[in-house]
Scaffold this motif. Structure first.
Motif, PDB file in Angstrom:
ATOM      1  N   TYR A 175     -25.798   2.682   1.172  1.00 42.33           N
ATOM      2  CA  TYR A 175     -24.565   2.715   0.077  1.00 42.33           C
ATOM      3  C   TYR A 175     -24.683   3.827  -0.894  1.00 42.33           C
ATOM      4  CZ  TYR A 175     -23.126  -1.574   2.519  1.00 42.33           C
ATOM      5  OH  TYR A 175     -23.040  -2.545   3.461  1.00 42.33           O
ATOM      6  N   PRO A 364     -18.811   6.953  -2.045  1.00 48.38           N
ATOM      7  CA  PRO A 364     -17.416   6.757  -2.729  1.00 48.38           C
ATOM      8  C   PRO A 364     -16.748   5.203  -1.799  1.00 48.38           C
ATOM      9  CG  PRO A 364     -16.984   8.625  -1.514  1.00 48.38           C
ATOM     10  CD  PRO A 364     -18.502   8.294  -1.453  1.00 48.38           C
ATOM     11  N   VAL A 365     -16.037   4.558  -2.403  1.00 51.52           N
ATOM     12  CA  VAL A 365     -15.366   3.728  -1.822  1.00 51.52           C
ATOM     13  C   VAL A 365     -13.763   3.853  -1.746  1.00 51.52           C
ATOM     14  CG1 VAL A 365     -16.853   1.688  -2.105  1.00 51.52           C
ATOM     15  CG2 VAL A 365     -15.255   2.084  -3.851  1.00 51.52           C
ATOM     16  N   ARG A 366     -12.979   3.326  -1.012  1.00 58.46           N
ATOM     17  CA  ARG A 366     -11.766   3.378  -1.076  1.00 58.46           C
ATOM     18  C   ARG A 366     -10.984   2.939  -2.549  1.00 58.46           C
ATOM     19  NH1 ARG A 366      -7.301  -0.309   1.820  1.00 58.46           N
ATOM     20  NH2 ARG A 366      -8.872  -1.654   1.211  1.00 58.46           N
TER      21      ARG A 366
ATOM     22  N   ILE B  63     -16.871  -7.190   2.856  1.00 62.36           N
ATOM     23  CA  ILE B  63     -15.749  -6.446   2.057  1.00 62.36           C
ATOM     24  C   ILE B  63     -16.241  -5.229   1.311  1.00 62.36           C
ATOM     25  CG2 ILE B  63     -14.504  -6.709  -0.247  1.00 62.36           C
ATOM     26  CD1 ILE B  63     -14.341  -9.754   0.550  1.00 62.36           C
ATOM     27  N   ASN B  64     -17.476  -5.140   0.900  1.00 66.52           N
ATOM     28  CA  ASN B  64     -18.140  -4.229   0.349  1.00 66.52           C
ATOM     29  C   ASN B  64     -18.306  -3.102   1.210  1.00 66.52           C
ATOM     30  OD1 ASN B  64     -19.523  -2.685  -1.699  1.00 66.52           O
ATOM     31  ND2 ASN B  64     -21.339  -3.738  -1.021  1.00 66.52           N
ATOM     32  N   SER B  65     -18.819  -3.449   2.504  1.00 75.23           N
ATOM     33  CA  SER B  65     -19.258  -2.516   3.560  1.00 75.23           C
ATOM     34  C   SER B  65     -18.083  -1.646   4.048  1.00 75.23           C
ATOM     35  CB  SER B  65     -20.042  -3.014   4.500  1.00 75.23           C
ATOM     36  OG  SER B  65     -20.335  -2.253   5.559  1.00 75.23           O
ATOM     37  N   GLN B  67     -15.362  -1.113   2.843  1.00 73.41           N
ATOM     38  CA  GLN B  67     -14.641  -0.262   1.825  1.00 73.41           C
ATOM     39  C   GLN B  67     -15.189   1.167   1.379  1.00 73.41           C
ATOM     40  OE1 GLN B  67     -11.863  -1.405  -0.450  1.00 73.41           O
ATOM     41  NE2 GLN B  67     -12.072  -3.746  -0.792  1.00 73.41           N
ATOM     42  N   VAL B  68     -16.437   1.059   1.993  1.00 72.08           N
ATOM     43  CA  VAL B  68     -17.120   2.469   1.633  1.00 72.08           C
ATOM     44  C   VAL B  68     -16.640   3.491   2.601  1.00 72.08           C
ATOM     45  CG1 VAL B  68     -19.279   3.485   1.786  1.00 72.08           C
ATOM     46  CG2 VAL B  68     -19.321   1.227   0.707  1.00 72.08           C
ATOM     47  N   ARG B  76     -15.979   4.821   9.627  1.00 73.34           N
ATOM     48  CA  ARG B  76     -17.121   4.045   9.388  1.00 73.34           C
ATOM     49  C   ARG B  76     -16.966   2.732  10.220  1.00 73.34           C
ATOM     50  NH1 ARG B  76     -20.740   3.208   5.693  1.00 73.34           N
ATOM     51  NH2 ARG B  76     -21.584   1.221   5.282  1.00 73.34           N
ATOM     52  N   SER B  95     -10.533 -14.055   0.890  1.00 78.71           N
ATOM     53  CA  SER B  95     -10.550 -12.781   0.461  1.00 78.71           C
ATOM     54  C   SER B  95     -10.698 -11.978   1.554  1.00 78.71           C
ATOM     55  CB  SER B  95     -12.107 -12.490  -0.224  1.00 78.71           C
ATOM     56  OG  SER B  95     -12.195 -13.683  -1.067  1.00 78.71           O
ATOM     57  N   GLU B  98      -7.235 -10.819   2.674  1.00 77.93           N
ATOM     58  CA  GLU B  98      -6.731 -10.088   1.862  1.00 77.93           C
ATOM     59  C   GLU B  98      -7.158  -8.662   2.355  1.00 77.93           C
ATOM     60  OE1 GLU B  98      -7.473 -10.101  -2.706  1.00 77.93           O
ATOM     61  OE2 GLU B  98      -6.808 -12.309  -2.061  1.00 77.93           O
ATOM     62  N   LEU B  99      -8.503  -8.635   2.685  1.00 74.12           N
ATOM     63  CA  LEU B  99      -8.996  -7.458   3.190  1.00 74.12           C
ATOM     64  C   LEU B  99      -8.175  -6.770   4.337  1.00 74.12           C
ATOM     65  CD1 LEU B  99     -11.366  -5.227   2.835  1.00 74.12           C
ATOM     66  CD2 LEU B  99     -12.438  -6.741   4.594  1.00 74.12           C
ATOM     67  N   ASP B 102      -4.667  -5.090   4.066  1.00 75.24           N
ATOM     68  CA  ASP B 102      -4.694  -3.823   3.372  1.00 75.24           C
ATOM     69  C   ASP B 102      -6.029  -3.277   3.777  1.00 75.24           C
ATOM     70  OD1 ASP B 102      -4.250  -1.579   1.820  1.00 75.24           O
ATOM     71  OD2 ASP B 102      -4.989  -2.489  -0.099  1.00 75.24           O
ATOM     72  N   PHE B 103      -6.092  -3.085   4.947  1.00 68.55           N
ATOM     73  CA  PHE B 103      -7.352  -2.576   5.585  1.00 68.55           C
ATOM     74  C   PHE B 103      -7.607  -1.302   5.712  1.00 68.55           C
ATOM     75  CE2 PHE B 103     -10.702  -1.960   9.034  1.00 68.55           C
ATOM     76  CZ  PHE B 103     -11.494  -3.166   8.340  1.00 68.55           C
ATOM     77  N   PRO B 104      -8.826  -0.644   4.972  1.00 68.86           N
ATOM     78  CA  PRO B 104      -9.261   0.718   4.982  1.00 68.86           C
ATOM     79  C   PRO B 104      -9.087   1.425   6.274  1.00 68.86           C
ATOM     80  CG  PRO B 104     -10.869  -0.608   3.932  1.00 68.86           C
ATOM     81  CD  PRO B 104     -10.113  -1.431   4.677  1.00 68.86           C
TER      82      PRO B 104
END
Lengths: 368, 338
Positions: A175, A364-366, B63-65, B67-68, B76, B95, B98-99, B102-104
């Motif tokens: 990351y 970066p993240v979204r 969640i963290n992964s 969003q990258v 990704r 959570s 929620e993710l 609104d999924f990336p």
């Protein structure tokens, strides 16, 4: 064995080697510390077979010998003793030790010294020296970026690269990536690459002193030795292929800014307070007039921070995980940092002014 | 949809999220194929994350992964190996929902669930609505035969029908186990021998632990049925040493006695062995054995036996020595009248 020594010095020595003593082990002997007379010194050794730490304490040796004592109880006893002379004697026939200090006396059961594993001899290999404080700084600037992911063991350490006149240490958890470069002058040997476990890096930063005195480093195929201030740390290396980090560090950028490190650190810290739970996302706008950090936790509120910057190139915005940004800013001592960006989708790069020396790449993240 | 079709898709055609569950071996295999198909191998470490349900911050990690932003690729790939996420309500699963709401767009997520999902859970419904949930059914009958055949064929060998049946009867459809055993057998006959693997080859090589363990419990209940005290006690001891739980053994004895009781009463109504077997939904062979053994007991004593079992069950939870309770039970059962 019978030796006389000072409590303070003895306790310091125990504290040093204690860091390598394993708390959970299948081999009971490893939960102990080896004490052995060598010349007019007492050698202390602790190891969990991954990392081994050895140090010497000045003593008056009355009778030579060796014993292994249980680290936890032994440390507690020595810690509580007054700063006076301690007489430590060990009886090998029944593996017990007697500790005498002032009016106190303790008898504790130990184990035979010959059951304790020998630390590997690390002698022939690639050698170099580097000042303690410089090595400490190098490690501190990258160690937090190592991965905790058990599925990628080769990322759970720092990649050490030895070139003719430079030493590089790199860590990444995919990351973000931290890269530190420094000069060396006296490298001898062929080996150029090793992955040093995170735990070893952690212990080294605790043990290394802020002084000019040199650390001697010896690298072999599967082990690395650090020798400094009478302490030796031997660590196993991590096997595996470290990813090609060069591909991750972008060499061009569309936006370049210079910002005060402390201002950015403080503003990021504050903005992170209102970052969305579970994601720590902050949004950063880079404008001609300044840098704006915003965060939004829908149920709590929003944060807005503005910092003056100097910007060259296009204005842009990008979102980061605040934690990753903070990790790097905390270990940068330069007054100003340069941030390079290429739009919201490409990795951001933080560099210290002393160019090339420290590079931190952050994905970066979204920005939701 | 057939999982194979997913693997043939273009990266950009993938649904945002997939959930696979069912046979553990097959879903693991799918997860590996998913990664090797859709992740740029050169940048594998940066473009793909495998998250396993081991630590407490497991959901935070997902969640963290996700969003990258992807690195040197359009998407990704995040693969999550989970046991509980879809089978019970977890602390932070809100959570995750929620993710997913609104999924990336830049991430594709694969959940590999080692437990059968509870389809009433909100999380399952969410995944199924924005993506796909796929079940990998356990292989049986012809599909299992074919699986074994294909494994062997991939190594350039063939295998006889009897050999396949022996493997199946020993390991059922435990693909992980079959895979290891097949590897052993292939190494044994020699991967280049071009020969057909026969029943003898299989019998020589396969691990017999499982077979022995399973047989021990049947021999044990048989010994009770035959009122062979010392044999039953020896076997009981062996099973307990091997880690058999007293509850489980009790269950097996209860099953046997109940079966004897049912067989006996149906037999008295002049039903044949085959008819009894059909009625009890059992194979005729154990019924025949039960019928023989039931002659050692009267109807009343079998009922008495069930009561003894009930008492032992109570003792097992209220007293502290399960070995002793089980031994006492065996002795009491052997004293039941004919």
């Amino acid at each position: 064995m019978r030796v006389k020594l000072q409590q303070k010095e003895f306790y310091q020595g125990i504290q040093t080697v204690r860091k390598a003593v394993s708390s959970k082990t299948t081999l009971p002997i490893l939960s102990g510390i080896l004490l052995k007379t060598e010349g007019d010194k007492l050698k202390l050794v602790g190891t969990d077979l991954e990392i081994g730490i050895e140090c010497f304490v000045n003593t008056q040796v009355i009778q030579e010998g060796a014993i292994v004592l249980p680290a936890q109880h032994f440390t507690n006893i020595i810690r509580e003793l007054p700063n006076e002379e301690i007489i430590l004697s060990a009886e090998t026939s029944n593996n017990t030790a007697q500790i005498k200090c002032g009016n106190s006396q303790f008898n504790i059961h130990g184990s035979p010294a010959d059951e304790f594993p020998l630390l590997p001899e690390v002698e022939s290999g690639t050698k170099l020296t580097i000042e303690q404080q410089r090595l400490k700084k190098i490690i501190e600037q990258i160690k937090f970026a190592t991965s905790k992911d058990e599925n990628k063991p080769f990322l759970s350490g720092g990649l050490l690269l030895l070139e003719d006149e430079t030493v590089k240490l790199i860590a990444t958890d995919t990351y973000r990536l931290a890269y530190k470069e420094n000069t060396i002058t006296d490298k001898q040997g062929e080996l150029t690459k090793a992955i040093i476990p995170n735990t070893t890096l952690q212990e080294l930063t605790k043990l290394l002193d802020n002084q000019e005195e040199k650390t001697k480093i010896v690298l072999t195929d599967n082990q690395i030795l650090f020798k400094f201030s009478g302490i030796s740390v031997v660590s196993r290396l991590i096997e595996g292929q470290f990813p090609n980090y060069k591909q991750v560090i972008p060499d061009t950028s569309e936006t370049e800014i210079v910002v005060n490190t402390q201002q950015l650190l403080q503003a990021t810290k504050r903005a992170a307070l209102l970052a969305k739970e579970d994601s720590d996302i902050i949004k950063v706008n880079f404008n001609e007039d300044g840098l704006i950090i915003t965060s939004n936790a829908p149920e709590i509120g929003q944060a807005y921070e503005e910092i003056p910057i100097s910007l060259v190139g296009q204005e842009t915005e990008i979102a980061f995980n605040a934690k990753y940004l903070l990790d790097a800013l905390k270990v940068i001592s330069d007054e100003e940092v340069t941030i390079k960006l290429s739009g919201p989708l490409a990795p951001g790069v933080i560099k210290t002014k002393s160019e090339q020396e420290y590079i931190y790449v952050i994905m970066p993240v979204r920005s939701a | 949809m057939d999982p194979k079709q997913i693997l043939q898709k273009d990266l950009n055609q993938l649904a945002p999220v997939y959930l696979v569950y069912g046979d553990n071996y097959l879903i693991k295999e799918f997860s590996e194929q998913f990664i090797s198909t859709f992740v740029n191998q050169e940048m594998k470490d940066f473009g793909c994350d495998l998250i396993t349900e081991t630590s407490e911050d497991f959901i935070y990690k997902i969640i963290n992964s996700t969003q990258v932003m992807p690195f040197m690729s359009d998407k990704r790939i995040v693969v999550v190996h989970t046991t509980n996420l879809f089978s019970k309500k977890m602390d932070r699963s809100e959570s995750l929902i929620e993710l997913l709401d609104d999924f990336p767009k830049t991430t594709r997520l694969l959940f590999v669930s080692f437990k059968k999902p509870d389809k009433r859970l909100k999380l399952y419904k969410k995944v199924a609505s924005i993506g796909e949930a796929l079940e990998f059914k356990e292989l049986k009958y012809k599909r299992l035969d074919d699986w074994i055949k294909n494994k062997v064929r991939a190594e350039g060998l063939t295998i006889s029908f009897q050999a396949i049946k022996l493997l199946e009867s020993t390991f059922n459809n435990d693909l992980q186990r079959l895979d290891t055993e097949l590897e052993k057998i292939i190494t044994f006959v020699g991967p280049t021998s071009k020969k057909e693997i026969n029943k003898q080859d299989v019998a020589k090589v396969i691990s017999k632990d499982q077979l022995l363990k399973e047989n021990a419990i049947f021999d044990f209940v048989d010994a009770i049925g035959k009122k062979k005290n010392s044999q039953a006690l020896n076997l009981l001891n062996q099973i307990m040493i091997d880690g058999g739980s007293s509850k489980q053994i009790l269950g097996m004895i209860a099953r046997q006695i109940r079966l004897m009781l049912q067989t006996k009463s149906l037999y008295r109504k002049n039903l044949t062995v085959k008819q009894i077997a059909r009625k009890l939904n059992q194979h005729p062979y154990p019924i025949e054995k039960c019928l023989k053994q039931s002659k050692n007991f009267s109807m009343d004593s079998l009922e008495e036996g069930l009561e003894e079992l009930h008492q032992t069950d109570i003792n097992l939870v209220s007293k502290s020595n399960p070995e002793l309770e089980m031994e006492l039970l065996v002795l009491k059962l052997s004293q039941l009248g004919q």
